[in-house]
Design a protein around this motif. Structure first.
Motif, PDB file in Angstrom:
ATOM      1  N   GLY A 128       0.810  -1.221   0.000  1.00  0.00           N
ATOM      2  CA  GLY A 128       0.000   0.000   0.000  1.00  0.00           C
ATOM      3  C   GLY A 128       0.840   1.266   0.000  1.00  0.00           C
ATOM      4  O   GLY A 128       0.424   2.297   0.523  1.00  0.00           O
ATOM      5  N   THR A 129       2.027   1.212  -0.607  1.00  0.00           N
ATOM      6  CA  THR A 129       2.874   2.413  -0.638  1.00  0.00           C
ATOM      7  C   THR A 129       2.791   3.145  -1.976  1.00  0.00           C
ATOM      8  O   THR A 129       3.583   4.058  -2.227  1.00  0.00           O
ATOM      9  N   SER A 130       1.851   2.740  -2.807  1.00  0.00           N
ATOM     10  CA  SER A 130       1.683   3.437  -4.086  1.00  0.00           C
ATOM     11  C   SER A 130       1.505   4.932  -3.841  1.00  0.00           C
ATOM     12  O   SER A 130       0.773   5.335  -2.934  1.00  0.00           O
ATOM     13  N   GLN A 190      13.107   3.839  -0.844  1.00  0.00           N
ATOM     14  CA  GLN A 190      12.850   4.504   0.439  1.00  0.00           C
ATOM     15  C   GLN A 190      11.639   3.894   1.154  1.00  0.00           C
ATOM     16  O   GLN A 190      11.507   3.995   2.365  1.00  0.00           O
ATOM     17  N   SER A 191      10.768   3.233   0.396  1.00  0.00           N
ATOM     18  CA  SER A 191       9.571   2.613   0.985  1.00  0.00           C
ATOM     19  C   SER A 191       9.842   1.189   1.466  1.00  0.00           C
ATOM     20  O   SER A 191       8.910   0.435   1.749  1.00  0.00           O
ATOM     21  N   TRP A 192      11.107   0.822   1.557  1.00  0.00           N
ATOM     22  CA  TRP A 192      11.554  -0.547   1.851  1.00  0.00           C
ATOM     23  C   TRP A 192      10.873  -1.162   3.066  1.00  0.00           C
ATOM     24  O   TRP A 192      10.558  -2.349   3.086  1.00  0.00           O
ATOM     25  N   ALA A 195       6.922  -1.745   1.645  1.00  0.00           N
ATOM     26  CA  ALA A 195       6.507  -2.264   0.335  1.00  0.00           C
ATOM     27  C   ALA A 195       6.863  -3.747   0.194  1.00  0.00           C
ATOM     28  O   ALA A 195       7.597  -4.309   1.010  1.00  0.00           O
ATOM     29  N   THR A 196       6.312  -4.375  -0.840  1.00  0.00           N
ATOM     30  CA  THR A 196       6.510  -5.812  -1.048  1.00  0.00           C
ATOM     31  C   THR A 196       7.162  -6.072  -2.408  1.00  0.00           C
ATOM     32  O   THR A 196       7.112  -5.226  -3.311  1.00  0.00           O
ATOM     33  N   VAL A 197       7.696  -7.274  -2.560  1.00  0.00           N
ATOM     34  CA  VAL A 197       8.338  -7.616  -3.834  1.00  0.00           C
ATOM     35  C   VAL A 197       7.303  -7.610  -4.966  1.00  0.00           C
ATOM     36  O   VAL A 197       7.568  -7.128  -6.068  1.00  0.00           O
TER      37      VAL A 197
HETATM   38  C1  FAD Z   1       7.612   7.096   1.402  1.00  0.00           C
HETATM   39  C2  FAD Z   1       7.664   6.422   0.074  1.00  0.00           C
HETATM   40  C3  FAD Z   1       8.886   6.243  -0.542  1.00  0.00           C
HETATM   41  C4  FAD Z   1       8.940   5.614  -1.793  1.00  0.00           C
HETATM   42  N1  FAD Z   1      10.165   5.404  -2.354  1.00  0.00           N
HETATM   43  C5  FAD Z   1      10.242   4.757  -3.538  1.00  0.00           C
HETATM   44  C6  FAD Z   1      11.513   4.500  -4.126  1.00  0.00           C
HETATM   45  O1  FAD Z   1      12.561   4.825  -3.570  1.00  0.00           O
HETATM   46  N2  FAD Z   1      11.527   3.846  -5.316  1.00  0.00           N
HETATM   47  C7  FAD Z   1      10.372   3.438  -5.922  1.00  0.00           C
HETATM   48  O2  FAD Z   1      10.444   2.832  -6.985  1.00  0.00           O
HETATM   49  N3  FAD Z   1       9.162   3.690  -5.396  1.00  0.00           N
HETATM   50  C8  FAD Z   1       9.065   4.318  -4.222  1.00  0.00           C
HETATM   51  N4  FAD Z   1       7.836   4.555  -3.668  1.00  0.00           N
HETATM   52  C9  FAD Z   1       6.624   4.087  -4.358  1.00  0.00           C
HETATM   53  C10 FAD Z   1       6.178   2.672  -3.927  1.00  0.00           C
HETATM   54  O3  FAD Z   1       6.837   2.281  -2.761  1.00  0.00           O
HETATM   55  C11 FAD Z   1       6.462   1.680  -5.014  1.00  0.00           C
HETATM   56  O4  FAD Z   1       5.599   1.926  -6.100  1.00  0.00           O
HETATM   57  C12 FAD Z   1       6.310   0.205  -4.601  1.00  0.00           C
HETATM   58  O5  FAD Z   1       6.763  -0.572  -5.670  1.00  0.00           O
HETATM   59  C13 FAD Z   1       4.911  -0.224  -4.256  1.00  0.00           C
HETATM   60  O6  FAD Z   1       4.988  -1.478  -3.588  1.00  0.00           O
HETATM   61  P1  FAD Z   1       3.823  -1.978  -2.636  1.00  0.00           P
HETATM   62  O7  FAD Z   1       4.151  -3.361  -2.222  1.00  0.00           O
HETATM   63  O8  FAD Z   1       3.574  -1.013  -1.571  1.00  0.00           O
HETATM   64  O9  FAD Z   1       2.614  -2.014  -3.655  1.00  0.00           O
HETATM   65  P2  FAD Z   1       1.161  -1.391  -3.532  1.00  0.00           P
HETATM   66  O10 FAD Z   1       1.255   0.055  -3.259  1.00  0.00           O
HETATM   67  O11 FAD Z   1       0.339  -2.197  -2.628  1.00  0.00           O
HETATM   68  O12 FAD Z   1       0.672  -1.630  -5.019  1.00  0.00           O
HETATM   69  C14 FAD Z   1       1.211  -0.923  -6.097  1.00  0.00           C
HETATM   70  C15 FAD Z   1       0.511  -1.377  -7.379  1.00  0.00           C
HETATM   71  O13 FAD Z   1       0.873  -2.719  -7.680  1.00  0.00           O
HETATM   72  C16 FAD Z   1      -0.266  -3.571  -7.658  1.00  0.00           C
HETATM   73  N5  FAD Z   1       0.164  -4.829  -7.053  1.00  0.00           N
HETATM   74  C17 FAD Z   1       0.702  -5.014  -5.826  1.00  0.00           C
HETATM   75  N6  FAD Z   1       1.022  -6.303  -5.653  1.00  0.00           N
HETATM   76  C18 FAD Z   1       0.689  -6.951  -6.790  1.00  0.00           C
HETATM   77  C19 FAD Z   1       0.765  -8.309  -7.233  1.00  0.00           C
HETATM   78  N7  FAD Z   1       1.273  -9.286  -6.479  1.00  0.00           N
HETATM   79  N8  FAD Z   1       0.310  -8.607  -8.479  1.00  0.00           N
HETATM   80  C20 FAD Z   1      -0.194  -7.645  -9.283  1.00  0.00           C
HETATM   81  N9  FAD Z   1      -0.296  -6.365  -8.912  1.00  0.00           N
HETATM   82  C21 FAD Z   1       0.146  -6.014  -7.683  1.00  0.00           C
HETATM   83  C22 FAD Z   1      -1.328  -2.813  -6.880  1.00  0.00           C
HETATM   84  O14 FAD Z   1      -2.636  -3.181  -7.256  1.00  0.00           O
HETATM   85  C23 FAD Z   1      -1.003  -1.371  -7.254  1.00  0.00           C
HETATM   86  O15 FAD Z   1      -1.542  -1.032  -8.491  1.00  0.00           O
HETATM   87  C24 FAD Z   1       7.748   5.189  -2.430  1.00  0.00           C
HETATM   88  C25 FAD Z   1       6.521   5.372  -1.787  1.00  0.00           C
HETATM   89  C26 FAD Z   1       6.475   5.977  -0.547  1.00  0.00           C
HETATM   90  C27 FAD Z   1       5.147   6.143   0.131  1.00  0.00           C
END
Ligand code: FAD
Length: 530
Positions: A128-130, A190-192, A195-197
């Motif tokens: 949920g870090t989108s 930064q969202s390490w 966030a998930t793989v």
């Molecule tokens: C404070 C902060 C710092 C950040 N820093 C970075 C950074 O340094 N680099 C960077 O690239 N991004 C960064 N981001 C953005 C975000 O972390 C990335 O987009 C990350 O990849 C999202 O991972 P998530 O697991 O939170 O996915 P989510 O936010 O839960 O989902 C992201 C999207 O992927 C879809 N999704 C998730 N899991 C799956 C799955 N298994 N199969 C199909 N679709 C799926 C979701 O439906 C959604 O559309 C940052 C965000 C924040 C809030």
């Protein structure tokens, strides 16, 4: 499963207030008069009741959650606008009707088959870090699919250097598991911490060391996907000419084409040596030229980040240097003609002799462009604080500031134009905000630009940011930059996707969507589809 309101409204911890050093910096910049706006009590806000009865999901064979906070958590991301909604909205909040918790690919398959039969929209939820409205709900009956029980390492082929994981595993858990076996994936955004793989590969994320380790999508060797219409298992040998690379259709598809259920990742041995250091360049232009030179020489550092003067000034102000130490620092930098210059952080990881050779070459180049090395504490302090910005954002929001970021990439020859146009767009919309900018994620032909914007909140903060973001995105389009280097498209960037890939490109995405998801169930609205 208990999800606290804290987890939904804040990155975590915090509540310590904006550090005095930053308060003083903002006051000096004429932004000291923000009106504090603490978050409302989310427990008192209505969440849209579920419209999917437990009997309807009972046959799916996986766990599920109806709790309001769990449903709310899986109904949004972590952009400024997401946070505005969850901090300051006093009207009922929409939420997925139920959160399903599959344990395996087969569970996901059953969920999608049921969704097809019952016409449920399906929103995959990683961490949920989108920050681009990638996780959201509409009026349709919607199931959230969270991967909290699909978070295992499946196997490691240590001879090949490849690990297979389920999508819900987080970076820290994966790195701990790999480290115990002598490996690292090395994708550290930064969202390490949250966030998930699965999220990383679904959004083509780039970590802080992407220059050396590659962006997340570049490390994917294999994907297993459950799409509404069928399953896919893609990625075989390390190289192939068997037609277009179909993995690429799903990397960056943001849950719009299906659910990624298993991921093969290229990993590397733990580095023998790690060095992170700080430098000061006399100007942003000088630092950019040095970075470009290393990229052209094909020996960039693994981590390269160059802040512009404003971001450097904020970092310096917050470093806590004061009194005699600050005076000594000022004398040292003035003597070397880098006073008021631009801070760079560079890092190398790998075998000690290779790190030494690459670093020696880098310093030859850095010196040519007037850089001065800073004390070792600067690099160490960056490593220690690399995840603190989102916590600070919580405190700035409480204190009444808009804080948001945006990012892009462009070719070396176009970066200055993009930098200037984005700054002009943001200033046109927001007056005189603080805009800290850095250059990072270096490629042979260009780099990414990342902008952090801080300004006092207006009465309608959502409209305030939407206007600014539209101006900045238009500046990206006007200067031929990408609309996103690593945050992905979501719903926020969808209106500009045609400009990026053309009408025929968007048509192609529509055709793929119509094939794999003919009822448009998957994450409707993301990528402008469905
Ligand atoms: C404070 C902060 C710092 C950040 N820093 C970075 C950074 O340094 N680099 C960077 O690239 N991004 C960064 N981001 C953005 C975000 O972390 C990335 O987009 C990350 O990849 C999202 O991972 P998530 O697991 O939170 O996915 P989510 O936010 O839960 O989902 C992201 C999207 O992927 C879809 N999704 C998730 N899991 C799956 C799955 N298994 N199969 C199909 N679709 C799926 C979701 O439906 C959604 O559309 C940052 C965000 C924040 C809030």
């Amino acid at each position: 499963m208990v999800v606290s309101t804290e987890v939904v409204q804040r990155w975590g911890g915090g509540g310590h207030g904006v550090p005095v050093t930053l308060q003083e910096f903002l006051a000096d910049r004429g932004m000291g008069a923000a009106q504090p706006r603490p978050a409302l009590d989310l427990a008192a806000v209505d969440v849209r009741p579920s419209r999917i009865a437990a009997e309807e999901i009972a046959g799916l064979g996986c766990a599920y959650e109806y709790d309001d906070m769990v449903r709310l958590r899986c109904s949004g991301g972590f952009s400024f606008i997401d946070l505005c909604r969850r901090r300051w909205s006093d009207s009922a909040l929409p939420a997925v009707d139920v959160v399903l918790l599959p344990r395996s690919h087969d569970d996901v398959r059953r969920i999608l088959d049921a969704a097809r039969e019952k016409q449920w929209a399906v929103v995959p939820f990683g961490g949920g870090t989108s920050v681009v409205d990638g996780v959201d709900v509409t009026d349709r009956l919607t199931v959230g699919v969270a991967f909290w029980e699909m978070n295992s390492v499946l196997d490691l082929d240590s001879e090949t250097g490849e690990v297979r994981v389920q999508p819900g595993i987080g970076g820290p858990e994966l790195e701990r598991w790999l480290e115990a076996r002598g490996f690292t994936w090395g994708h550290i955004p930064q969202s390490w911490e949250r966030a998930t793989v699965g999220g990383y590969v679904a959004t083509r994320s780039a970590g802080q060391t992407s220059t050396g380790f590659g962006r997340a999508d570049a490390t994917v060797t294999n994907l297993r996907i459950a799409a509404p219409i069928a399953d896919f298992d893609l990625g075989r040998a390390p190289g192939t000419a068997a037609g277009p690379d179909l993995k690429q259709v799903f990397l960056g598809s943001e849950g719009s084409f299906g659910i990624i259920t298993e991921i093969g990742l290229r990993v590397r041995p733990l580095p023998e040596k790690k060095v992170y250091e700080g430098l000061l360049f006399p100007s942003f232009v000088a630092g950019k030229r040095a970075f470009r030179q290393l990229a052209l020489d094909r020996v960039p550092a693994d981590m390269m980040r160059l802040s512009d003067a404003e971001e450097s000034a904020v970092n310096l102000a917050m470093s806590g240097l004061s009194g005699i130490t600050k005076q000594a620092f000022d004398r040292y930098t003035a003597l070397r003609k880098v006073a008021g210059g631009c801070l760079a952080i560079v890092g190398w990881e790998g075998p000690a002799d290779v790190v030494a050779a690459r670093r020696a070459h880098a310093y030859t180049v850095f010196r040519q462009f007037g850089a001065v090395r800073l004390p070792a504490t600067v690099g160490r302090s960056w490593e220690k604080n690399r995840f603190t910005a989102p916590y600070l954002r919580d405190d700035l929001l409480d204190a009444g500031y808009l804080v948001e970021t945006l990012e892009t990439a462009n070719e070396w020859s176009q970066l200055d134009a993009t930098y200037k146009a984005v700054h002009e767009g943001l200033r046109g919309a927001l007056g005189d905000p603080l805009i800290g900018t850095h250059l990072s994620h270096i490629y042979p032909t260009g780099a990414s630009l990342y902008f952090t914007v801080i300004t006092p909140l207006a009465d309608d903060p959502v409209a305030q940011w939407k206007t600014a973001k539209a101006a900045a995105t238009q500046a990206l389009v006007d200067t031929d930059a990408t609309i996103t280097h690593h945050h992905s498209v979501g719903r926020d960037h969808a209106p500009w996707l045609t400009g990026e890939v053309g009408e025929s490109g968007v048509d192609l995405l529509r055709v793929i969507k119509a094939h794999v998801d003919p009822q448009s169930l998957m994450n409707p609205g993301v990528l402008g589809l469905g």
